[in-house]
Design an enzyme around this catalytic site. Structure first.
Site, short mmCIF file in Angstrom:
data_model
loop_
_atom_site.label_atom_id
_atom_site.label_comp_id
_atom_site.label_asym_id
_atom_site.label_seq_id
_atom_site.Cartn_x
_atom_site.Cartn_y
_atom_site.Cartn_z
N GLY A 8 0.87 -1.18 0.00
CA GLY A 8 0.00 0.00 0.00
C GLY A 8 0.90 1.23 0.00
O GLY A 8 1.54 1.54 1.01
N GLY A 10 -0.04 4.32 -0.58
CA GLY A 10 -0.88 5.52 -0.50
C GLY A 10 -0.27 6.52 0.48
O GLY A 10 0.95 6.58 0.65
N GLY A 13 1.45 4.61 3.51
CA GLY A 13 2.58 3.79 3.07
C GLY A 13 3.75 4.63 2.60
O GLY A 13 4.91 4.40 2.99
N ASP A 32 1.94 -1.53 -4.63
CA ASP A 32 0.57 -1.06 -4.70
C ASP A 32 -0.07 -1.66 -5.95
O ASP A 32 0.62 -2.09 -6.87
CB ASP A 32 0.53 0.48 -4.77
CG ASP A 32 -0.80 1.05 -4.28
OD1 ASP A 32 -0.84 1.58 -3.15
OD2 ASP A 32 -1.82 0.94 -5.02
N ARG A 87 -14.19 2.93 11.81
CA ARG A 87 -13.14 2.04 11.30
C ARG A 87 -13.73 0.69 10.91
O ARG A 87 -13.28 0.05 9.96
CB ARG A 87 -12.03 1.89 12.33
CG ARG A 87 -11.27 3.19 12.60
CD ARG A 87 -10.16 3.00 13.62
NE ARG A 87 -9.45 4.25 13.87
CZ ARG A 87 -9.76 5.12 14.83
NH1 ARG A 87 -10.79 4.90 15.62
NH2 ARG A 87 -9.04 6.21 15.00
N ASN A 119 -7.01 -0.47 8.80
CA ASN A 119 -8.16 -0.55 9.71
C ASN A 119 -9.26 -1.45 9.17
O ASN A 119 -9.36 -1.62 7.96
CB ASN A 119 -8.71 0.85 9.94
CG ASN A 119 -7.97 1.56 11.05
OD1 ASN A 119 -7.82 1.02 12.13
ND2 ASN A 119 -7.49 2.76 10.77
N ARG A 150 -1.19 11.15 20.16
CA ARG A 150 -2.24 12.18 20.07
C ARG A 150 -2.50 12.75 21.47
O ARG A 150 -2.56 13.97 21.65
CB ARG A 150 -3.52 11.58 19.49
CG ARG A 150 -3.40 11.36 18.00
CD ARG A 150 -4.68 10.87 17.36
NE ARG A 150 -4.51 10.84 15.92
CZ ARG A 150 -4.97 9.90 15.11
NH1 ARG A 150 -5.68 8.89 15.60
NH2 ARG A 150 -4.76 9.96 13.82
N HIS A 174 -8.41 -0.13 18.89
CA HIS A 174 -8.24 1.14 18.17
C HIS A 174 -9.59 1.59 17.64
O HIS A 174 -9.88 1.53 16.46
CB HIS A 174 -7.24 0.93 17.02
CG HIS A 174 -6.88 2.19 16.31
ND1 HIS A 174 -6.53 3.34 16.95
CD2 HIS A 174 -6.79 2.46 14.99
CE1 HIS A 174 -6.25 4.28 16.06
NE2 HIS A 174 -6.41 3.77 14.86
N1 APR Z 1 -2.74 -4.35 -2.85
C1 APR Z 1 -1.89 -3.32 -2.66
N2 APR Z 1 -2.31 -2.06 -2.46
C2 APR Z 1 -3.62 -1.83 -2.47
C3 APR Z 1 -4.57 -2.86 -2.66
C4 APR Z 1 -4.07 -4.17 -2.87
N3 APR Z 1 -4.90 -5.21 -3.07
N4 APR Z 1 -5.80 -2.31 -2.61
C5 APR Z 1 -5.65 -0.99 -2.38
N5 APR Z 1 -4.33 -0.70 -2.29
C6 APR Z 1 -3.70 0.59 -2.09
C7 APR Z 1 -4.41 1.73 -2.78
O1 APR Z 1 -4.14 1.73 -4.18
C8 APR Z 1 -3.81 2.93 -2.07
O2 APR Z 1 -2.68 3.45 -2.75
O3 APR Z 1 -3.69 0.97 -0.73
C9 APR Z 1 -3.38 2.36 -0.71
C10 APR Z 1 -4.09 3.01 0.45
O4 APR Z 1 -3.69 4.34 0.49
P1 APR Z 1 -4.67 5.55 0.81
O5 APR Z 1 -5.94 5.37 0.04
O6 APR Z 1 -3.89 6.80 0.65
O7 APR Z 1 -5.04 5.31 2.35
P2 APR Z 1 -4.13 5.58 3.64
O8 APR Z 1 -4.49 6.90 4.21
O9 APR Z 1 -2.72 5.28 3.35
O10 APR Z 1 -4.72 4.48 4.63
C11 APR Z 1 -4.51 3.10 4.40
O11 APR Z 1 -4.19 2.60 6.71
O12 APR Z 1 -4.42 3.95 8.57
C12 APR Z 1 -5.03 2.99 7.78
O13 APR Z 1 -7.40 3.48 8.01
C13 APR Z 1 -6.29 3.51 7.15
O14 APR Z 1 -7.08 1.41 6.40
C14 APR Z 1 -6.45 2.61 5.99
C15 APR Z 1 -4.99 2.30 5.59
#
Ligand code: APR
Length: 311
Positions: A8, A10, A13, A32, A87, A119, A150, A174
């Protein structure tokens, strides 16, 4: 060089990778599903290394094979919250994503330690441990360092004291039922209950419990990522440097606090073997009641997971 793979790429990550690269702890892999995105972020971050003077290799990929031989796997793949969501609302979508991330990475890194951040956190860590069949030492979830940070930040705002003097311990699941331990939390050893008026302390506890939601409501399009990723980076450092650092994390309960077969936020000691041990507080009756309420909420989500996935 150690190797850490982050599943991930995002907000959480990629920010985790940023904190880790600053520490020069390990080579990094970002994975990702979005084509080009992890490669682009990885290359961009790699190009920052000459400026900050860190010899770290960073690559992005859409293929789990790139994670081969990782010492640590960090799972942040999945959907974040939007305003109005709890969550637990993320359970169905994220269980599938986290389940795949856990089983695919294990094929390439059978010795890795897993840090789960997606989450609903406690339940995603539980899913990871059940699917990988790893011993509990090797799967740990991150939420407690974040929730405690926090609270520390709010206490610092209230008192003007350095964050370095402020120690807060937020345990439990959490979610909104998390348990800020005000009796044990302190400023330079003085309990918060003695340092702050009761109404101010109650307001800080309430703001801590809703801390994630406060950020979601401000961002509107996603959830917090700076503090969550800083918490994960601290864990990875404690593990790779074998620090035996005691921090609040989600761990698999094996009788601690009378809890079994569930993940729950407790104080754990982190070292090269992963979650080396759970360090227990002696709880008073009021704290025990809060723990039990929080544990019941986490158990409910675990049960909902078991209806979705055979584990
Ligand atoms: N394999 C790999 N990556 C994936 C997959 C998958 N099957 N499905 C989704 N993703 C990627 C998305 O493409 C995205 O880039 O996971 C990433 C998640 O990033 P964001 O949408 O920016 O979310 P983020 O704020 O990083 O949160 C991710 O962490 O803190 C927790 O609650 C939050 O569950 C959430 C997670």
């Amino acid at each position: 060089m150690n190797k850490i793979s982050i599943i991930g790429a995002g907000m959480t990550g990629s920010t985790t990778a940023h904190w880790l690269a600053e520490r020069e702890l390990a080579d990094l892999v970002l994975v990702d599903v979005v084509e080009g995105m992890p490669q682009g972020k990885g290359l961009d971050m790699l190009e920052a290394m000459p400026i900050i003077g860190r010899d770290v290799n960073i690559v992005g990929s859409n293929d789990y094979a790139a994670t081969k031989g990782s010492d640590i796997i960090i799972i942040t793949a999945g959907l974040p919250r939007k305003p109005g969501m709890s969550r637990d609302d993320l359970l169905t979508a994220n269980a599938e994503i986290v389940g795949k991330a856990a089983t695919e990475t294990l094929k390439y890194s059978p010795d890795a330690i897993y840090i789960v951040l997606t989450n609903p956190l406690d339940t995603m860590a539980y899913l990871t441990m059940k699917l990988t069949k790893l011993p509990r030492e090797r799967v740990v979830g991150q939420a407690g360092i974040l929730d405690s940070a926090r609270m520390r930040a709010f206490v610092a705002m209230e008192t003007g004291v350095s964050v370095q003097n402020i120690n807060c311990y937020v345990l439990g699941g959490h979610g909104d039922e998390m348990v800020p331990l005000t009796r044990h939390s302190n400023i330079a050893g003085v309990s918060l209950r003695d340092y702050l008026p009761a109404d101010r302390l109650a307001a800080i506890v309430e703001r801590t419990r809703k801390g994630g939601g406060e950020i979601v409501n401000l961002l509107k399009t996603g959830s917090a990522f700076y503090a969550p990723s800083a918490a994960v980076a601290q864990m990875a450092e404690a593990i790779l440097k074998d620090k035996h650092l005691i921090v609040p994390c989600a761990a698999y309960m094996n009788g601690e606090y009378g809890l079994n077969d569930m993940f729950f936020g407790v104080q754990v000691q982190l070292g090269r073997k992963g979650m080396e041990k759970v360090v227990e507080y002696k709880l008073d009756a009021e704290e025990k009641a809060l723990f039990d309420k929080s544990a019941a909420a986490v158990k409910d989500t675990h049960e909902a997971l078991k209806k979705l996935v055979k584990i």
